[in-house]
Scaffold this active site. Structure first.
Site, short mmCIF file in Angstrom:
data_model
loop_
_atom_site.label_atom_id
_atom_site.label_comp_id
_atom_site.label_asym_id
_atom_site.label_seq_id
_atom_site.Cartn_x
_atom_site.Cartn_y
_atom_site.Cartn_z
N TYR A 245 0.84 -1.19 0.00
CA TYR A 245 0.00 0.00 0.00
C TYR A 245 0.88 1.24 0.00
CZ TYR A 245 -3.53 3.43 1.26
OH TYR A 245 -4.36 4.52 1.27
N ASP B 50 9.32 3.47 0.92
CA ASP B 50 8.15 4.14 1.48
C ASP B 50 8.21 3.97 2.99
OD1 ASP B 50 5.70 4.97 2.40
OD2 ASP B 50 4.51 3.82 0.97
N LYS C 140 2.71 11.17 7.70
CA LYS C 140 2.24 10.84 9.04
C LYS C 140 2.89 11.70 10.11
CE LYS C 140 0.88 6.16 7.67
NZ LYS C 140 -0.56 6.41 7.58
#
Length: 470
Positions: free
Chosen positions: A158, A265, A290
């Site tokens: 993801y 990532d 985040k």
């Protein structure tokens, strides 16, 4: 359902409904304007999601006045908890100065210095608003730099919501699958979700996770077409699955051999390391989001100076990169304070609490006579039913099969005990947490599993152990 299992399920759901009538009312009203009553698919669960009113420290309070220990932390996007004094002070100060001045600022340089110092592979970076944008722009940078179109991603990985990332974003989707052109049938089949053009299959190739031999084979076959390989050093949405360190080192060597870029990532894993630092691997590009914004929307992508120089507007034909809120003053001001208050000592303390949780959850389950495990690293982990190792997204998917409503009931029963975790089993810790919060969750998981044993005996008896002591 019938008999005891029906009774157990009814008690849990009835208790949830009795605790949360205002959430039920608000959910019904919200559906008048929002499809499904919310704006994030991941927040939904049956019979309706709990509506939160406010948070403080590691606690959340819902609209009915129930308190919860927050083990979700906005899908791991916050690490300071809620209403952290230093962050709220930064919000108040920057509000008076302006939230998004729409011009270069000292904050951009100061925040970039803080990030690049912590992640030396990011020699230069640029800002955006989310992890989706960060991975999208890192991929664009890789394609522009190499002059190649194909990106390789992990089956089940993801990386946000843009079309490239949506290819095979989860295992277990219902859309049709297609063989990958030019690859053996043993490779993952491509699965574009609805809304993503099937033409994307020409520019995105899929690899199985933790399979270095497959990566080498794919690069040997198509390396000259591949701009880069994007990988999570620990898969997040797929189930908190750490990569084998030798696999990541092998990807680094293999991509270099074919002049492909390696993209890490670390939007989720920045909070536990970042892992590239822990593993001694230098990717060409990295995406972050985040916690770098301290609870405000902020993404960043960066890497080697020569790659990032493509965005320099003083050079001929620079890559165009805009966005009204990219590098906005508010997110950077709060994010800078967040980085300054979450350093190596805080990372180490929170990771130690997380590792304790990962160890103690299976033991609590064993005492309850049920097989349940936790995977992950440090302050970021994920629950899986069963006891077999979970090293790929497909293994994680298999653990969810044949369980009837068990995961949903487990989730509701924990909410009934004041433990707020995600429906899928993600656990993310925050700085205000102490050992007593870990104890509370472990104890609640044990008690919930004891409550659910009659249901498990009927619906998923393979999860029961031969003997247990409660």
């Amino acid at each position: 359902m019938s008999g005891t299992d029906t009774a157990v399920a009814a008690v849990i759901e009835d208790s949830y409904r009795a605790r949360t009538p205002e959430s039920s009312r608000l959910h019904a009203a919200a559906k008048r304007w929002l499809p499904g009553g919310d704006t994030r698919t991941i927040n939904h669960f049956t019979p309706y999601p709990v509506f939160m009113d406010h948070g403080s420290g590691c606690a959340l309070t819902d609209v009915d006045g129930n308190d919860y220990v927050d083990f979700c932390n906005n899908m791991s996007a916050t690490v300071h908890g809620h209403s952290h004094p230093a962050l709220t002070a930064a919000v108040a100060d920057q509000t008076l100065r302006g939230t998004a001045l729409g011009a270069p600022s000292l904050l951009q340089a100061r925040h970039a210095e803080a990030v690049c110092t912590r992640v030396p592979s990011m020699e230069k970076l640029r800002y955006c608003n989310s992890g989706t944008e960060a991975t999208m722009l890192a991929i664009r940078a890789a394609r522009a730099f190499t002059g190649r179109d194909v990106i390789v991603k992990i089956d089940g990985g993801y990386h946000g919501l843009h079309d490239d990332a949506q290819m095979n974003m989860f295992t277990g989707m219902s859309e049709p699958t297609y063989p990958q052109e030019g690859l053996p049938p043993s490779f993952p089949r491509a699965q574009p979700p609805r809304g993503v053009p099937k033409a994307r299959m020409r520019e995105v190739m899929l690899l199985p996770y933790n399979d270095l031999a497959a990566a080498r084979e794919l690069l040997a076959l198509h390396g000259a077409r591949i701009a880069g390989v994007i990988v999570e050093p620990m898969m997040g949405a797929a189930g908190g699955i750490p990569a084998d360190v030798e696999y990541l080192h092998g990807l680094r060597t293999a991509t270099e051999a074919h002049d492909c870029l390696l993209i890490f990532d670390e939007c989720a894993t920045f909070r536990v390391g970042p892992l590239q630092m822990s593993y001694g691997i230098t990717p060409d590009l990295t995406s972050l989001s985040k916690i770098i914004g301290g609870g405000f929307p902020l993404g960043a992508f960066g890497g080697r100076d020569d790659i990032m120089a493509q965005f320099d507007p003083t050079r001929p034909d620079p890559l165009y990169h805009a966005g009204a809120f990219g590098g906005n003053n508010m997110s950077l001001a709060v994010g800078l304070v967040a980085l300054g208050t979450y350093g190596s000592a805080e990372v180490e303390r929170l990771n130690a609490l997380g590792e304790r949780l990962i160890r103690e959850i299976p033991e609590a389950a064993r005492r309850a006579g049920v097989q349940l495990q936790a995977t992950g690293i440090g302050s970021l982990s994920h629950l899986h039913w069963g006891s077999e190792p979970v090293t790929t997204p497909h293994e994680a998917l298999a653990r969810r099969g044949g369980l009837a409503d068990l995961p949903a009931l487990f989730h509701l029963a924990l909410l009934n005990r004041g433990m707020y975790i995600t429906r899928r089993g993600l656990l993310a810790l925050s700085m205000p947490m102490t050992g007593r919060h870990i104890d509370a969750l472990v104890s609640a998981i044990h008690d919930v599993l004891v409550e659910l044993r009659p249901y498990i005996a009927e619906r998923a008896p393979g999860l029961l152990t031969a003997s247990h002591g409660v």
